[in-house]
Design a protein around this motif. Structure first.
Motif, short mmCIF file in Angstrom:
data_model
loop_
_atom_site.label_atom_id
_atom_site.label_comp_id
_atom_site.label_asym_id
_atom_site.label_seq_id
_atom_site.Cartn_x
_atom_site.Cartn_y
_atom_site.Cartn_z
N LEU A 46 44.81 39.83 51.29
CA LEU A 46 43.98 40.97 50.90
C LEU A 46 44.22 41.41 49.46
O LEU A 46 43.27 41.65 48.71
CB LEU A 46 44.24 42.16 51.85
N LEU A 47 45.49 41.56 49.09
CA LEU A 47 45.83 42.13 47.79
C LEU A 47 46.13 41.09 46.73
O LEU A 47 45.97 41.35 45.53
CB LEU A 47 47.04 43.07 47.94
N VAL A 53 38.01 40.19 47.64
CA VAL A 53 36.72 40.67 47.14
C VAL A 53 35.75 39.51 46.96
O VAL A 53 34.59 39.57 47.37
CB VAL A 53 36.91 41.42 45.81
N ASP A 54 36.23 38.42 46.37
CA ASP A 54 35.38 37.24 46.19
C ASP A 54 34.95 36.67 47.54
O ASP A 54 33.77 36.32 47.75
CB ASP A 54 36.10 36.17 45.38
N VAL A 81 27.12 44.63 44.94
CA VAL A 81 28.06 45.63 44.42
C VAL A 81 29.44 45.00 44.23
O VAL A 81 30.10 45.22 43.19
CB VAL A 81 28.13 46.84 45.37
N LEU A 82 29.88 44.23 45.21
CA LEU A 82 31.19 43.58 45.08
C LEU A 82 31.20 42.58 43.93
O LEU A 82 32.20 42.47 43.19
CB LEU A 82 31.56 42.89 46.39
N ALA A 83 30.11 41.84 43.77
CA ALA A 83 30.05 40.88 42.67
C ALA A 83 30.08 41.60 41.32
O ALA A 83 30.75 41.15 40.38
CB ALA A 83 28.78 40.03 42.79
N ALA A 84 29.36 42.72 41.23
CA ALA A 84 29.38 43.49 39.98
C ALA A 84 30.77 44.07 39.71
O ALA A 84 31.25 44.07 38.57
CB ALA A 84 28.34 44.61 40.05
N GLY A 127 31.08 36.62 49.19
CA GLY A 127 30.43 35.40 49.67
C GLY A 127 30.01 35.49 51.12
O GLY A 127 28.91 35.05 51.49
N ILE A 128 30.88 36.08 51.95
CA ILE A 128 30.54 36.24 53.37
C ILE A 128 29.34 37.16 53.54
O ILE A 128 28.42 36.88 54.32
CB ILE A 128 31.76 36.79 54.14
#
Length: 496
Positions: free
Chosen positions: A335-336, A450-451, A287-290, A455-456
């Motif tokens: 974070l931001l 997010v990236d 979901v994060l990758a999308a 990955g984690i």
């Protein structure tokens, strides 16, 4: 197979003298079982998915998974029989997946030699729909009725269900007479038997469709008896002499495979929970990758544009106070990342957007009519503001020299920057410092986390999945001891 026989056997024996009062506190007594069964059913869910894949590929239900899943159903049936699905016994259920001949509730499922690959894909959701409708009547349901077609007038009503009503009747009669009505008992066991047959079918344990038949009584009259063959797999033969209602025939002989010890059960539960965690991590990573691929706008995650307006000459944010004494700035940057503010002018107007230290903004807007943004409206399409009375500003915003970042012009204007220590205020005005101000504002951030988080999550999901597979494989593989092997198959040199 003869008509009327089914490869799921459910038997029960009614206690001859059940307690009048114990059923009032059984909800408390079964809490340890409920706690453990929550973990066991989580493992059941994971292993059922594994079994589904195995059936589609090989046409066989893995024996170790089959034993465990039947054991979970058996454990649950004993607890249900003791508690409020039957109230048929006062004997406390054993903490065991294994068949217990000394306990008055029994469940046995014939191990299938082969299963249909195609049926495994549809029987647990599509083919079982008629039974689900029947079971909804047995167990009760909730529904919503809209009054006069108005959603605001919706009312919710819940049904107790036939099974719950019958058990309640039995409890009341038991309380006053000390006896469990035999007719009610036979019907209660019949309803539970129907549900367990459907549960075994939807759990992919058999391809034989559950009969639409209420087989009542303690002894299962519509199921073949279960006996283990010399190979260790269970085969079925028809019951020749059914017993009278309210009693049960001898329980099925357990499969002579190794018993489920505490270590194996814990291993399966831990492995299943790790598998669920792995699935959650992998889905979250996807979901994060999308989102990273589809939701970024020029490298920024951007909020929807929100309409902001003021009858005065400016719209300002409340003070944002950033203190770096605890490393907050570095955390926010991680974070931001870089922040962006976009402001879109009304047609024919020019908009100004800028950010500066709060003290400079207050000095510039002193005695100037403006609106302070306090919150976002409930519909997320506009904001709530607090109006400050005043007059016009002394100069256009672009002429002031205290802006840390600013932009003005027609269309959409934006400013960017990273979080920095200090007190900051965002200002949106017309470029010519006129009133009223009407604009649409959006906020964005590069959010490099997010990236990193994707990955984690991907790595943790893969590691957890491999660890779960190893634990489950080690726990499910049957460890055949010497005395589990039939005498005809033993090595003569090994001795008796």
């Amino acid at each position: 197979m003869d008509s009327g026989q089914y490869p799921v056997r459910v038997d029960a024996v009614l206690d001859p003298g059940p307690s009048r009062w114990l059923w009032l506190v059984k909800w408390l007594l079964v809490l340890p079982h409920v706690f453990l069964l929550a973990f066991l059913w989580a493992a059941y869910l994971v292993l059922s998915v594994v079994a589904l894949v195995a059936i589609v590929i090989t046409g066989r239900y893995p024996r170790g998974i089959f034993e465990f899943n039947v054991g979970v159903m058996r454990w649950s049936w004993r607890v249900s029989y003791y508690a409020y699905s039957a109230l048929g016994t006062d004997r406390y259920p054993p903490f065991s997946l294994w068949e217990r001949a000394d306990y008055p509730a029994h469940l046995h499922v014939e191990y299938p030699a082969r299963l249909s690959r195609g049926l495994a894909l549809v029987k647990w959701w599509l083919l079982a729909i008629p039974h689900y409708l029947v079971l909804a009547i047995f167990t009760g349901s909730a529904w919503t009725v809209a009054a006069n077609g108005d959603a605001d007038g919706a009312q919710t009503a819940g049904g107790v269900g036939l099974l719950g009503f019958l058990v309640f009747v039995a409890a009341v009669v038991l309380l006053f007479t000390g006896r469990y009505p035999s007719g009610v008992f036979d019907l209660v066991i019949g309803l539970n038997r129907w549900m367990l047959r459907v549960g075994a079918y939807t759990g992919l344990m058999t391809d034989e469709y559950p009969p639409f038949r209420l087989d009542q009584g303690g002894t299962d009259p519509g199921t073949r008896s279960m006996h283990p063959s010399s190979s260790g797999e269970t085969v079925g033969v028809a019951d020749a002499q059914p017993t009278s209602p309210g009693t049960a025939s001898s329980p099925p002989t357990p499969d002579p495979s190794p018993r489920w010890g505490v270590g194996r059960i814990i291993g399966i539960v831990v492995g299943s929970l790790l598998a669920l965690g792995a699935i959650g991590a992998l889905v979250s990573a996807a979901v994060l990758a999308a989102a990273d691929e589809d939701l970024r706008d020029d490298g920024y995650f951007t909020t929807p544009r929100v309409e902001v307006q003021s009858p005065g000459y400016a719209i300002v944010s409340e003070k944002a106070e950033l203190d770096d004494s605890d490393g907050l700035i570095d955390v926010l940057r991680d974070l931001l990342g870089e922040l962006k503010v976009e402001a879109t002018a009304s047609p024919g107007d020019s908009v100004f957007v800028g950010i500066a230290r709060t003290s400079d903004v207050r000095a510039y807007l002193d005695q100037v009519a403006h609106s302070v943004v306090t919150d976002v409206a409930d519909d997320d399409s506009s904001v709530k503001t607090r109006f400050v009375e005043g007059g016009a500003p002394r100069m256009a915003p672009g002429e002031a020299g205290f802006w840390v970042a600013s932009s003005e012009g027609g269309g959409t204007q934006s400013i960017t920057g990273a979080p920095s220590e200090g007190d900051w205020t965002l200002v949106v005005m017309k470029a010519d410092a006129s009133s009223p101000v009407v604009t649409r504002v959006a906020l964005g951030a590069t959010a490099p986390v997010v990236d990193d988080l994707a990955g984690i999550l991907l790595l943790s999901g893969l590691v957890s999945g491999l660890l779960a597979a190893a634990i489950l494989a080690a726990s499910l593989v049957r460890r055949h001891r010497h005395d589990d092997v039939p005498a005809a198959e033993r090595d003569p040199a090994a001795g008796p």
